[in-house]
Design an enzyme around this catalytic site. Structure first.
Site, PDB file in Angstrom:
ATOM      1  N   GLU A  82       4.142  -1.709  -7.809  1.00 46.08           N
ATOM      2  CA  GLU A  82       4.696  -0.527  -8.226  1.00 46.08           C
ATOM      3  C   GLU A  82       6.427  -0.696  -8.463  1.00 46.08           C
ATOM      4  OE1 GLU A  82       5.099   2.965  -5.570  1.00 46.08           O
ATOM      5  OE2 GLU A  82       5.634   4.280  -7.107  1.00 46.08           O
ATOM      6  N   ASP A  98       1.143  -1.387  -3.807  1.00 50.62           N
ATOM      7  CA  ASP A  98       2.163  -0.279  -3.582  1.00 50.62           C
ATOM      8  C   ASP A  98       2.765  -0.618  -2.061  1.00 50.62           C
ATOM      9  OD1 ASP A  98       3.707   2.097  -3.516  1.00 50.62           O
ATOM     10  OD2 ASP A  98       1.982   3.397  -4.163  1.00 50.62           O
ATOM     11  N   ILE A 100       5.286   0.961  -0.548  1.00 49.83           N
ATOM     12  CA  ILE A 100       5.279   2.416   0.226  1.00 49.83           C
ATOM     13  C   ILE A 100       4.662   3.284  -0.891  1.00 49.83           C
ATOM     14  CG2 ILE A 100       6.488   4.049   1.497  1.00 49.83           C
ATOM     15  CD1 ILE A 100       8.884   2.175   1.618  1.00 49.83           C
ATOM     16  N   ASP A 101       3.444   3.764  -0.404  1.00 52.13           N
ATOM     17  CA  ASP A 101       3.075   4.794  -1.190  1.00 52.13           C
ATOM     18  C   ASP A 101       3.146   6.314  -0.292  1.00 52.13           C
ATOM     19  OD1 ASP A 101       1.293   6.064  -3.397  1.00 52.13           O
ATOM     20  OD2 ASP A 101      -0.055   6.674  -1.861  1.00 52.13           O
ATOM     21  N   ASP A 230      -1.592   3.338  -6.887  1.00 52.74           N
ATOM     22  CA  ASP A 230      -1.571   4.325  -5.618  1.00 52.74           C
ATOM     23  C   ASP A 230      -3.045   4.309  -5.091  1.00 52.74           C
ATOM     24  OD1 ASP A 230       1.017   5.470  -5.902  1.00 52.74           O
ATOM     25  OD2 ASP A 230       0.430   6.301  -7.608  1.00 52.74           O
TER      26      ASP A 230
END
Ligand code: LIP
Length: 281
Positions: A82, A98, A100-101, A230
């Site tokens: 990301e 990702d 940190i989603d 995500d």
């Protein structure tokens, strides 16, 4: 944390079990770093698509850690991250990350944020891991081998999403985009959904929402806007728990629309959403 799987299936590009184990140990390490090194005041390092679409130094540090660890074991693999970590590789394996989603939750100290890592072989996701460190939960799936929730104490549950839930009793998770115009449309779509379901939840992490569908903590999920990173790992976790993930009118899940639920509800949720034109901003 370890997941319990029988002999890993071969993909022709490597053993799925090995890819899963590498995803688990890497997500674990990134999650621990994000908890242990979280500054008292997490600062926004940059904004992306809009002023509310934030990235912190911790997103960047976690993505770097993940890519370095995987690359140390598998130097020929490709990456999509990301925070910009895209690179090609010749092995046929691509990692979709990702770091940190749920960055806004991380920023505010709310618990629902996750590290999401998926391994794709020749264009198909074969292994996925979503770790939610503040809850001590690690969700895993390998293609054809089911999905599991591993707790901090090592206890493991096989996941199975809720089935046959009627729309009016369905608890539905959703999320909102970062653009004002899109949010206004999403609010209009909600006007059509909210009176028809049990209730709506907005947790703040699409990856966690999909794991919640897989574990039966919610019955379904829909959102316009989630990107590949995500939903890559969470999508496999849902499918291996017996659920579905797709888009509108038979299209695959995409940033246009992602819908997920168990059998029975999936069709009803799709049919509720389709006439509301949820793909329009
Ligand atoms: C976020 C999602 C969230 C969604 C946001 C955003 P980020 O990801 O997981 O559920 O509603 O629009 O995409 O930006 O925290 O990685």
């Amino acid at each position: 944390m370890t997941a319990r799987f029988a002999a890993g299936a071969q993909t022709g590009r490597g053993n799925v079990h090995d890819l899963l184990e590498l995803a688990i140990t890497t997500a674990d390490a990134a999650g621990a770093m994000l908890v242990d090194q979280r500054p008292a005041d997490v600062r926004v390092a940059a904004t992306k698509s809009s002023p509310t679409d934030v990235v912190t130094e911790m997103d960047r540090a976690a993505e770097k850690l993940i890519i370095e660890r995987i690359r140390a074991s598998r130097p020929g693999d490709a990456f999509l991250g990301e925070e910009g970590g895209a690179s090609s590789g010749g092995s046929g394996v691509r990692w979709i990350i990702d770091p940190i989603d749920g960055t806004v939750n991380y920023l505010y100290g709310l618990p629902d944020w996750a590290v999401s890592i998926a391994a794709e072989v020749d264009g198909e996701i074969v292994a996925g891991v979503v770790t939610v460190p503040t809850r001590g939960e690690l969700y895993t799936a390998a293609r054809g081998e089911g999905s599991y929730l591993v707790h901090r104490d090592g206890s493991t549950e096989k996941l199975s999403c809720n089935t046959g839930i009627p729309l009016e009793r369905a608890l539905i998770a959703t999320g909102f985009g970062y653009f004002a115009q899109r949010r206004a449309r999403q609010a209009e779509v909600l006007l059509g959904v909210l009176p028809r379901v049990r209730d709506i939840r907005r947790g703040g992490s699409a990856a966690v929402d999909l794991c919640s569908v897989a574990s039966g903590r919610v019955d379904g999920y829909f959102e316009r806007g989630p990107q590949e990173w995500d939903v890559a790992a969470g999508g496999l976790i849902v499918r291996e728990a017996g659920g579905f993930m797709g888009g509108l009118n038979g299209r695959p899940a995409s940033a246009e629309m992602t819908i997920s639920a168990g059998p029975g509800l999936y069709e009803a949720l799709h049919d509720l959403l389709a006439p509301l034109s949820p793909e329009r901003d």
